[in-house]
Design a protein around this motif. Sequence first.
Motif, PDB file in Angstrom:
ATOM      1  N   ARG A 230       8.427   7.380  47.544  1.00  0.00           N
ATOM      2  CA  ARG A 230       7.551   7.259  46.202  1.00  0.00           C
ATOM      3  C   ARG A 230       6.273   7.932  46.390  1.00  0.00           C
ATOM      4  O   ARG A 230       5.898   8.598  45.366  1.00  0.00           O
ATOM      5  CB  ARG A 230       7.174   5.738  45.932  1.00  0.00           C
ATOM      6  CG  ARG A 230       8.531   4.930  45.731  1.00  0.00           C
ATOM      7  CD  ARG A 230       8.177   3.573  45.687  1.00  0.00           C
ATOM      8  NE  ARG A 230       7.556   3.116  44.431  1.00  0.00           N
ATOM      9  CZ  ARG A 230       8.382   2.906  43.281  1.00  0.00           C
ATOM     10  NH1 ARG A 230       9.547   3.055  42.962  1.00  0.00           N
ATOM     11  NH2 ARG A 230       7.554   2.501  42.252  1.00  0.00           N
ATOM     12  N   ALA A 231       5.572   8.030  47.463  1.00  0.00           N
ATOM     13  CA  ALA A 231       4.279   8.608  47.575  1.00  0.00           C
ATOM     14  C   ALA A 231       4.559  10.062  47.870  1.00  0.00           C
ATOM     15  O   ALA A 231       3.698  10.871  47.039  1.00  0.00           O
ATOM     16  CB  ALA A 231       3.691   8.105  48.829  1.00  0.00           C
ATOM     17  N   ALA A 232       5.473  10.628  48.342  1.00  0.00           N
ATOM     18  CA  ALA A 232       5.840  12.198  48.546  1.00  0.00           C
ATOM     19  C   ALA A 232       6.248  12.632  47.436  1.00  0.00           C
ATOM     20  O   ALA A 232       5.922  13.608  47.043  1.00  0.00           O
ATOM     21  CB  ALA A 232       6.517  12.289  49.615  1.00  0.00           C
ATOM     22  N   TYR A 233       7.276  11.885  46.438  1.00  0.00           N
ATOM     23  CA  TYR A 233       8.179  12.781  45.383  1.00  0.00           C
ATOM     24  C   TYR A 233       7.806  11.985  44.122  1.00  0.00           C
ATOM     25  O   TYR A 233       8.297  12.689  43.228  1.00  0.00           O
ATOM     26  CB  TYR A 233       9.569  12.809  46.033  1.00  0.00           C
ATOM     27  CG  TYR A 233       9.769  13.533  47.009  1.00  0.00           C
ATOM     28  CD1 TYR A 233       9.465  14.963  47.303  1.00  0.00           C
ATOM     29  CD2 TYR A 233      10.016  12.705  48.338  1.00  0.00           C
ATOM     30  CE1 TYR A 233       9.552  15.716  48.529  1.00  0.00           C
ATOM     31  CE2 TYR A 233      10.000  13.724  49.718  1.00  0.00           C
ATOM     32  CZ  TYR A 233       9.903  14.965  49.696  1.00  0.00           C
ATOM     33  OH  TYR A 233      10.086  15.525  50.845  1.00  0.00           O
ATOM     34  N   LEU A 234       7.417  10.927  44.124  1.00  0.00           N
ATOM     35  CA  LEU A 234       7.300  10.031  42.857  1.00  0.00           C
ATOM     36  C   LEU A 234       5.789  10.229  42.333  1.00  0.00           C
ATOM     37  O   LEU A 234       5.744   9.309  41.385  1.00  0.00           O
ATOM     38  CB  LEU A 234       8.018   8.604  42.735  1.00  0.00           C
ATOM     39  CG  LEU A 234       9.502   8.908  43.488  1.00  0.00           C
ATOM     40  CD1 LEU A 234      10.178   7.378  43.196  1.00  0.00           C
ATOM     41  CD2 LEU A 234      10.505   9.505  42.641  1.00  0.00           C
ATOM     42  N   GLY A 235       5.083  10.732  42.945  1.00  0.00           N
ATOM     43  CA  GLY A 235       3.513  10.632  42.434  1.00  0.00           C
ATOM     44  C   GLY A 235       2.734   9.420  42.504  1.00  0.00           C
ATOM     45  O   GLY A 235       1.885   9.258  41.650  1.00  0.00           O
TER      46      GLY A 235
END
Length: 236
Positions: A230-235
């Motif tokens: 979520r932190a790396a790819y979902l902003g």
Amino acid sequence: MNMLEVNGLRVSYGGIQAVRGISFHVSEGEMVALIGANGAGKSSTLRALARLLEPAGGNVRYRGKELLQVPPHCLVTEGIALVPEGRGVFPRMTTLENLYMGAYARNDKTAVARDLEHVLGLFPRLKERAQQVAGTLSGGEQQMLAIGRALMSKPRLLLLDEPSMGLAPIMVQKIFEVIRTVASEGMTILLIEQNAKLALEVSQRGYVMESGEITVTDESSRLLADPKVRAAYLGE
């Protein structure tokens, strides 16, 4: 049963390794998402599977057959269709002519006519634009056409490369509604998509790719809930 099995796939551009020995599989009737940042090696992976790039190593089995021994021009008759990044429609041909080009390897005229009606039912906009030259269609309409053309080959395995790229949100929504429908009809799909949230919402399983390697794999619902993803790819 695994329709597609990739083992140790490597892709290089000169001395640069874009794909570093990745392994994954796609089961029959499953939609699998391969997500990651720009430059992660996602499209290089798909281009190697579609035989547009010659892998530097590894093997790929499709329905039990070594895919890397199949000439690229035979992939359609084997049941594999690619919707490339950037759409790649025939710009001087009409929408209808583009769709018929998807069925060029088929001889079952009655079934082709039935599939054409099905595709036009999935994409009513294409029916409205049937006689319009493809090069004058909007980006979203061209993406619809590229997917529709691929479906006209009646594939067993559909390879989708960045179907949302460059499209307005409302058009992305329409495109992915059709992808969901096609998947629900039993199509096996490998989806390459930079919009990780969207890709994981429509797929059963996902692989996260970073710097040419697969770093995480899990059910899509678990990846959506993974704090690191979520932190790396979902902003977030």
